[in-house]
Design an enzyme around this catalytic site. Structure first.
Site, PDB file in Angstrom:
ATOM      1  N   HIS A   1     -55.817  -4.665  31.197  1.00 49.85           N
ATOM      2  CA  HIS A   1     -55.178  -3.378  30.880  1.00 49.85           C
ATOM      3  C   HIS A   1     -55.451  -2.985  29.429  1.00 49.85           C
ATOM      4  CE1 HIS A   1     -52.954  -2.255  34.488  1.00 49.85           C
ATOM      5  NE2 HIS A   1     -52.651  -3.521  34.665  1.00 49.85           N
TER       6      HIS A   1
ATOM      7  N   SER B   1     -51.394   1.544  43.646  1.00 41.47           N
ATOM      8  CA  SER B   1     -51.425   2.932  44.118  1.00 41.47           C
ATOM      9  C   SER B   1     -52.044   3.871  43.097  1.00 41.47           C
ATOM     10  CB  SER B   1     -50.006   3.400  44.467  1.00 41.47           C
ATOM     11  OG  SER B   1     -49.161   3.324  43.331  1.00 41.47           O
ATOM     12  N   GLY B   2     -52.364   3.353  41.901  1.00 39.82           N
ATOM     13  CA  GLY B   2     -53.001   4.172  40.883  1.00 39.82           C
ATOM     14  C   GLY B   2     -52.057   4.708  39.837  1.00 39.82           C
ATOM     15  N   LYS B   3     -50.863   4.118  39.727  1.00 36.98           N
ATOM     16  CA  LYS B   3     -49.844   4.628  38.807  1.00 36.98           C
ATOM     17  C   LYS B   3     -50.308   4.584  37.351  1.00 36.98           C
ATOM     18  CE  LYS B   3     -46.846   1.556  40.054  1.00 36.98           C
ATOM     19  NZ  LYS B   3     -47.721   0.807  40.992  1.00 36.98           N
ATOM     20  N   SER B   4     -50.759   3.421  36.912  1.00 37.15           N
ATOM     21  CA  SER B   4     -51.137   3.264  35.504  1.00 37.15           C
ATOM     22  C   SER B   4     -52.345   4.125  35.161  1.00 37.15           C
ATOM     23  CB  SER B   4     -51.435   1.792  35.198  1.00 37.15           C
ATOM     24  OG  SER B   4     -50.275   0.999  35.354  1.00 37.15           O
TER      25      SER B   4
ATOM     26  N   ALA C   1     -44.903  -6.115  29.919  1.00 39.34           N
ATOM     27  CA  ALA C   1     -45.315  -7.390  30.515  1.00 39.34           C
ATOM     28  C   ALA C   1     -45.380  -8.494  29.458  1.00 39.34           C
ATOM     29  CB  ALA C   1     -46.670  -7.246  31.193  1.00 39.34           C
TER      30      ALA C   1
ATOM     31  N   ASP D   1     -44.971   1.345  30.562  1.00 42.82           N
ATOM     32  CA  ASP D   1     -45.546   0.694  31.752  1.00 42.82           C
ATOM     33  C   ASP D   1     -45.170  -0.796  31.727  1.00 42.82           C
ATOM     34  OD1 ASP D   1     -47.051   0.059  33.953  1.00 42.82           O
ATOM     35  OD2 ASP D   1     -48.947   0.805  33.161  1.00 42.82           O
TER      36      ASP D   1
ATOM     37  N   GLY E   1     -44.732   4.399  42.848  1.00 43.26           N
ATOM     38  CA  GLY E   1     -45.531   4.140  44.037  1.00 43.26           C
ATOM     39  C   GLY E   1     -45.623   2.649  44.261  1.00 43.26           C
ATOM     40  N   GLY E   2     -46.393   2.258  45.260  1.00 41.39           N
ATOM     41  CA  GLY E   2     -46.564   0.850  45.571  1.00 41.39           C
ATOM     42  C   GLY E   2     -47.578   0.188  44.654  1.00 41.39           C
TER      43      GLY E   2
END
Length: 206
Positions: A61, A24-27, A47, A95, A20-21
Site C-alpha cells: 500500500h 472491492s476496490g475501496k482503497s 494498520a 484507511d 464494501g467487501g
C-alpha cells in the site's frame, strides 16, 4: 464524485464514506478521488505490522501511494490523527475503520476476555464515543477540507459462530451507520465500481 471546484470551498464534501467487501476496490477508489481533487493529500493508516503478511500488505500500500502524500500511522486515536492530517493537507484518507475497530477492541482486553459475551455493552458505547469524537473533529475542520473514510461491510454474510466475531460485526455495523449518517456522500463499492447510495437513499420514494 467530483471535488474539482476549488474556487468554492463550501461546495467541497466534508465527509465521504466508502464501504464494501474485501477486494472491492475501496482503497483504490479513495486514492483516485483524492488524486482527482488536485488538492494536497494526507493518509491516515490504521494498520499495524503484527505479522509478516501484514508487513507485506502495508509495504504494498505504501509503495502504491504518491511520494508527496503525507502519511500518518495511527492505529487508535482517530480524532487526533485527523487534526494532525488536516493541518498539512486538504484531503485526508482514513484507511480504514475496519482495522481501527479491531485495534481498538484488542486494546480493551486480551483475546480470552474478548471472547466472552459479557463485553458487548461497554464496547458498543466505547467505540461509538471514539467515532463521535472523530465526527466532532470533522465538524471543526476549516471549509474546503475533506475526509474520505474507508470501511468494510461485514454484515452480509452468515452470523459468526464465536462471540468476538459477533461483537465485532455488530459494533462495526453501528460505527458504519453513525459515519454514513454524517457523510455527504456514501459509496458502496462492488467490483471496483462505486455506487452513491446516499444519493439514492435521499431520492427514494414510495
Amino acid at each position: 464524485m467530483s471535488m474539482t471546484d476549488r474556487n468554492d470551498a463550501h461546495s467541497v464534501p466534508r465527509l465521504v464514506l466508502l464501504l464494501g467487501g474485501a477486494r472491492s476496490g475501496k482503497s483504490t477508489f479513495a486514492e483516485r478521488l483524492a488524486t482527482q481533487s488536485g488538492r494536497s493529500v494526507a493518509f491516515i493508516a490504521t494498520a499495524m505490522a503484527t505479522d509478516e503478511d501484514m508487513r507485506d500488505r502495508i509495504a504494498r500500500h505504501q509503495s502504491a501511494r504518491p511520494d508527496h502524500w503525507q502519511t500518518i500511522e495511527e492505529p487508535l486515536h482517530l480524532a487526533d490523527a485527523l487534526r494532525q492530517a488536516a493541518a498539512v493537507a486538504d484531503v485526508v484518507i482514513l484507511d480504514c475503520l475496519t482495522v481501527w475497530l479491531s485495534n481498538w477492541l484488542f486494546s480493551q482486553g486480551d483475546a480470552e476476555q474478548l471472547e466472552r459475551d459479557t463485553i458487548s455493552a461497554q464496547h458498543y458505547a466505547g467505540a461509538l464515543q471514539e467515532i463521535d469524537a472523530l465526527l466532532q473533529g470533522i465538524s471543526e475542520l476549516e471549509p474546503g477540507k475533506t475526509l474520505i473514510v474507508v470501511t468494510n461491510e461485514v454484515g452480509l454474510g452468515i452470523v459468526p459462530a464465536y462471540a468476538l466475531g459477533r461483537v465485532y460485526r455488530d459494533v462495526l455495523g453501528l460505527v458504519n451507520q453513525r459515519v454514513a449518517a454524517a457523510a455527504t456522500r456514501v459509496y458502496l463499492m462492488i467490483a471496483g465500481l462505486g455506487v452513491d447510495i446516499k444519493r439514492l437513499h435521499e431520492t427514494a420514494t414510495l
